[in-house]
Design an enzyme around this catalytic site. Structure first.
Site, PDB file in Angstrom:
ATOM      1  N   TYR A 146       0.963  -0.995  -0.044  1.00  0.00           N
ATOM      2  CA  TYR A 146       0.091  -0.066   0.082  1.00  0.00           C
ATOM      3  C   TYR A 146       0.950   1.140  -0.004  1.00  0.00           C
ATOM      4  O   TYR A 146       1.839   1.387   0.718  1.00  0.00           O
ATOM      5  CB  TYR A 146      -0.903   0.227   1.187  1.00  0.00           C
ATOM      6  CG  TYR A 146      -1.603   1.196   1.249  1.00  0.00           C
ATOM      7  CD1 TYR A 146      -2.957   1.387   0.608  1.00  0.00           C
ATOM      8  CD2 TYR A 146      -1.654   2.377   2.383  1.00  0.00           C
ATOM      9  CE1 TYR A 146      -3.709   2.482   0.633  1.00  0.00           C
ATOM     10  CE2 TYR A 146      -2.634   3.268   2.624  1.00  0.00           C
ATOM     11  CZ  TYR A 146      -3.546   3.208   1.703  1.00  0.00           C
ATOM     12  OH  TYR A 146      -4.341   4.383   1.742  1.00  0.00           O
ATOM     13  N   ASP A 241       9.251   2.886  -0.069  1.00  0.00           N
ATOM     14  CA  ASP A 241       8.234   3.305   0.781  1.00  0.00           C
ATOM     15  C   ASP A 241       8.516   3.056   2.157  1.00  0.00           C
ATOM     16  O   ASP A 241       8.091   2.094   2.637  1.00  0.00           O
ATOM     17  CB  ASP A 241       7.047   2.964   0.173  1.00  0.00           C
ATOM     18  CG  ASP A 241       5.592   3.653   0.914  1.00  0.00           C
ATOM     19  OD1 ASP A 241       5.774   4.204   2.213  1.00  0.00           O
ATOM     20  OD2 ASP A 241       4.603   3.173   0.733  1.00  0.00           O
ATOM     21  N   LYS A 269       3.813   8.931   9.102  1.00  0.00           N
ATOM     22  CA  LYS A 269       3.785   8.180  10.352  1.00  0.00           C
ATOM     23  C   LYS A 269       4.695   8.696  11.359  1.00  0.00           C
ATOM     24  O   LYS A 269       4.515  10.035  11.936  1.00  0.00           O
ATOM     25  CB  LYS A 269       3.793   6.712  10.291  1.00  0.00           C
ATOM     26  CG  LYS A 269       2.553   6.134   9.254  1.00  0.00           C
ATOM     27  CD  LYS A 269       2.423   4.912   9.014  1.00  0.00           C
ATOM     28  CE  LYS A 269       0.948   4.669   8.528  1.00  0.00           C
ATOM     29  NZ  LYS A 269       0.870   4.072   7.300  1.00  0.00           N
TER      30      LYS A 269
HETATM   31  C1  LIG Z   1       0.234   4.634   5.944  1.00  0.00           C
HETATM   32  C2  LIG Z   1       1.283   4.255   4.585  1.00  0.00           C
HETATM   33  C3  LIG Z   1       0.900   5.026   3.363  1.00  0.00           C
HETATM   34  C4  LIG Z   1      -0.119   6.182   3.540  1.00  0.00           C
HETATM   35  O1  LIG Z   1       0.077   7.060   4.648  1.00  0.00           O
HETATM   36  P1  LIG Z   1      -1.243   7.900   4.872  1.00  0.00           P
HETATM   37  O2  LIG Z   1      -0.564   9.036   5.841  1.00  0.00           O
HETATM   38  O3  LIG Z   1      -2.077   6.976   5.525  1.00  0.00           O
HETATM   39  O4  LIG Z   1      -1.709   8.726   3.568  1.00  0.00           O
HETATM   40  C5  LIG Z   1       1.679   4.744   2.503  1.00  0.00           C
HETATM   41  N1  LIG Z   1       2.684   3.803   2.486  1.00  0.00           N
HETATM   42  C6  LIG Z   1       2.860   2.996   3.474  1.00  0.00           C
HETATM   43  C7  LIG Z   1       3.818   1.969   3.521  1.00  0.00           C
HETATM   44  C8  LIG Z   1       2.096   3.104   4.613  1.00  0.00           C
HETATM   45  O5  LIG Z   1       1.857   2.196   5.585  1.00  0.00           O
END
Ligand SMILES: *Cc1c(COP(=O)(O)O)cnc(C)c1O
Length: 430
Positions: A146, A241, A269
């Protein structure tokens, strides 16, 4: 004793008359596990408190940011101080470079970066930058990874999308997603084939170096090295990511743990200490393609927000100063929790595959080793849902979906290990 839910249920009903499903992010509605989602009134350290007076051990940490526990005093104080000077300027302030400097200290591959307000924006913008820099269109992502909810990345995207069994999402035109190639994770041959089929057309690979959004899935030995070699060979950029893994698996994220240098990195995060904040960055030569220096446009009214910078600075400063104790400590506590419950499951005859790296882990309700999205999907989600409800009733709040990682932070200690093992012993024997 059954858990009280009267007030939370009333608040949920009220919320449903204004917000679709009563929520602002689908997983919070508990559709995958059933039952009433508790409405949180406040949180402190490792615990969440709800509107019915229940107390829960928090095993999802706001989905990652709360590595130092809720209401971490230095972050609270920093936010207070910043808020008194105004919540937003829409103009430059010193806090942006202060946080940026801390980020570059932790991530040597990030020479330049830009702050945004979410992980979604960080990934979306990193893809635009990679396309702008390479002049190519195609993007490789992996099934179950994701990268936020932007159109081009919402293809086989794990997490909430997997939880609800939607292959992608309605409202994403084929034309928008047609340059996104979704391949199985941990399979280098699939990547070789994609490069062969699209010569000179692939801008980048974006990958969760350790997958968290299909549940926790570590990279097979040599996999990340293989991605690095293939992207070099084909002139494509490698984007890690690290929105989830950054500052969590180590101060320098998965790239430091595995010794791989990506071209671009996305963060979120933890970097904002619980406030809306993300960042993307990498080699200066690439990042300088962003406006105002270069032709790739990207902007944000609240980007570099002073409250978010202040919370991020307080969080990173603490992690940097105490890294030698924090990371071994959360690793030990997480191992005790993850392996402790795995042993209880074995005693109870429950098939469980436990994947853990550092302070993130998932108990998959399957006997099959989980190495990609297809094997994660062999999990018995009904058994997970039953376990989740029993744990919640016993005061342990796990992430409410099989396809999510659980997180441990510095506020979790031996007492919390005992609490969770006690709860799991009962939940697994039901
Ligand atoms: C949480 C997450 C996102 C998206 O971040 P948001 O702040 O919810 O938009 C993207 N990549 C990874 C790996 C994530 O865990």
């Amino acid at each position: 004793m059954p858990r009280l839910t009267t007030n939370s249920r009333a608040l949920q009903l009220r919320a449903e008359s204004f917000l679709p499903g009563g929520v602002d992010s689908p997983v919070r509605a508990f559709r995958a596990v059933g039952g009433d989602p508790p409405f949180v009134t406040h949180a402190e350290g490792a615990y969440l408190y709800d509107a019915d007076g229940n107390k829960y051990l928090d095993m999802f940490g706001s989905w990652g940011p709360m590595i130092l526990g809720h209401a971490f005093p230095p972050a609270v104080e920093a936010i207070h101080t910043a808020a008194a000077k105004s919540a937003s300027f829409g103009a430059s302030h010193a806090g942006e470079a202060d946080l940026a400097e801390l980020v570059t200290k932790c991530f040597p591959s990030v020479e330049r970066l830009r702050f945004v307000s979410s992980g979604t924006e960080a990934c979306m913008s990193a893809i635009r930058l990679a396309r702008g820099y390479t002049g190519r269109k195609f993007v490789i992502k992996f099934e179950g990874c994701y990268h936020g909810h932007s159109d081009a990345l919402l293809v086989k995207a794990g997490s909430g999308v997997a939880t609800f069994g939607i292959p992608g999402s309605a409202g994403v035109p084929e034309e928008t997603a047609m340059h996104t190639l979704a391949l199985p994770y941990n399979d280098l041959d699939a990547v070789r084939l994609a490069f062969a089929n699209h010569p000179g057309a692939i801008a980048c690979i974006i990958v969760e170096p350790v997958v968290g959004n299909a549940g926790t899935i570590p990279p097979a030995p040599g996999y990340l090295e293989g991605l690095r070699t293939l992207t070099h060979e084909h002139g494509a950029l490698l984007i890690f990511d690290e929105v989830m893994t950054g500052f969590r698996l180590s101060l320098g994220g998965a790239q430091s743990l595995y010794g791989i240098t990506p071209d671009l990195t996305t963060l979120g995060k933890i970097v904002g200490g619980g406030l809306p904040c993300g960042a993307f960055g990498g080699r200066a030569e690439i990042v300088n393609f962003l406006a105002p220096l270069g032709p790739v446009y990207q902007a944000g009214t609240l980007s570099g927000n002073p409250l978010a910078m202040a919370a991020g600075i307080a969080t990173l400063k603490h992690l940097i100063a105490h890294k030698d104790t924090i990371y071994p400590q959360i690793d030990t506590i997480t191992a005790a929790i993850a392996n402790g419950v795995a042993a209880l499951a074995e005693d109870a005859g429950v098939k469980l595959t436990t994947n853990r790296i550092g302070s993130m882990f998932t108990w998959f309700f399957t006997g099959t080793p989980v190495t990609n999205f297809d094997t994660a999907a062999t999990s018995d989600t009904a058994a997970f849902a039953k376990f989740h409800r029993a744990m919640l009733d016993a005061g342990v709040w796990l992430p409410p979906s099989q396809y999510e990682a659980a997180f441990v932070g510095t506020a979790h200690s031996a007492a919390e290990v005992d609490l969770i093992l006690q709860a799991a012993r009962e939940a697994l024997s039901l």
